[in-house]
Design a protein around this motif. Sequence first.
Motif, PDB file in Angstrom:
ATOM      1  N   THR A 167       0.943  -4.049   2.735  1.00 42.63           N
ATOM      2  CA  THR A 167       3.056  -3.518   2.699  1.00 42.63           C
ATOM      3  C   THR A 167       3.595  -4.442   0.956  1.00 42.63           C
ATOM      4  O   THR A 167       4.660  -3.956   0.741  1.00 42.63           O
ATOM      5  N   LEU A 170       3.196  -3.136  -2.353  1.00 35.83           N
ATOM      6  CA  LEU A 170       3.883  -1.318  -1.419  1.00 35.83           C
ATOM      7  C   LEU A 170       5.525  -1.285  -1.747  1.00 35.83           C
ATOM      8  O   LEU A 170       6.166  -0.508  -3.403  1.00 35.83           O
ATOM      9  N   LYS A 203      -0.423  -1.461  -5.998  1.00 35.36           N
ATOM     10  CA  LYS A 203       0.802  -0.645  -5.444  1.00 35.36           C
ATOM     11  C   LYS A 203       0.407  -0.163  -4.611  1.00 35.36           C
ATOM     12  O   LYS A 203       1.620   1.194  -3.805  1.00 35.36           O
ATOM     13  N   LEU A 204      -0.388   1.175  -3.954  1.00 34.09           N
ATOM     14  CA  LEU A 204      -1.060   2.399  -3.909  1.00 34.09           C
ATOM     15  C   LEU A 204      -1.998   1.701  -2.562  1.00 34.09           C
ATOM     16  O   LEU A 204      -2.229   2.424  -1.773  1.00 34.09           O
ATOM     17  N   LEU A 207      -0.589   3.202   0.568  1.00 35.25           N
ATOM     18  CA  LEU A 207      -0.540   4.128   1.087  1.00 35.25           C
ATOM     19  C   LEU A 207      -2.182   4.938   0.841  1.00 35.25           C
ATOM     20  O   LEU A 207      -2.111   5.785   2.093  1.00 35.25           O
TER      21      LEU A 207
END
Length: 255
Positions: A167, A170, A203-204, A207
């Motif tokens: 997390t 992100l 970064k992802l 997701l």
Amino acid sequence: AGFGTITTHIYADLALGSNPQGFVEAITLALLLVVITLIVVAPAEKVLGGRLQIGRTAARDADWQTSGRITRVIVTAALGLYLMITSGLPLLALLSAAVTRAIGVPSTPDNWTADNFLAVLTPRTGYALGRSLLLALAAASILIVLGSLAAALGRTRGGRGLSVLITLTLVLPGSTLAIGLLIGYGRWLADTVVIILIAYLAKLWALAHRPMSAAVDRLPSAGLHAARVSGAGLPTALATVVVPLLRPALIAAWG
């Protein structure tokens, strides 16, 4: 808009500053954001992580209270209005500016043109689009595996801290993450596409992890147990029982 934020200061130090001290300032500000994010994310994950899990003993969904028709219409309209304000209108404005001959000119049919698109659709742009598509496909496919592993580990006591780190990457601004990647890997991976792929993965990851984690938390264990006691090995049980139930989450995470 004229309002200074930590991220705009970091960007200015990196893109506009020529003083080496500016890079030091950017690093310090980036670290400050990391600390602030940890202070917010770690307790939230600790307090809410267990409560968000739903234990189920059957494959059927829980019985949810059905709301009235008027309530559903109001909620749908409110969500549609929210999406229009936050996404629809900005995208429409972007399209309007792109088809207008010049900035500041009224976006009327008389001023519409396709020259802007013809100017940017060059071989160089084509290479960049292809590279972006390749990076996206590679990152999505890798993150499906990483997200599934993290979701499985998240059900153990030792793996819950992993959710905080996932997390963290992100919610951290991209400039902060970029500085960390440049310092950590720039010596070996500078000017390579690999460092961009690592940035995408970092970064992802959330997701891919969040949909998988939610699906795993709601996965009934009875089906897997039934397959095992019926003689199915673990790979067969996963392929025939678990994966079909997780397929919607897998598709959503990959997308």
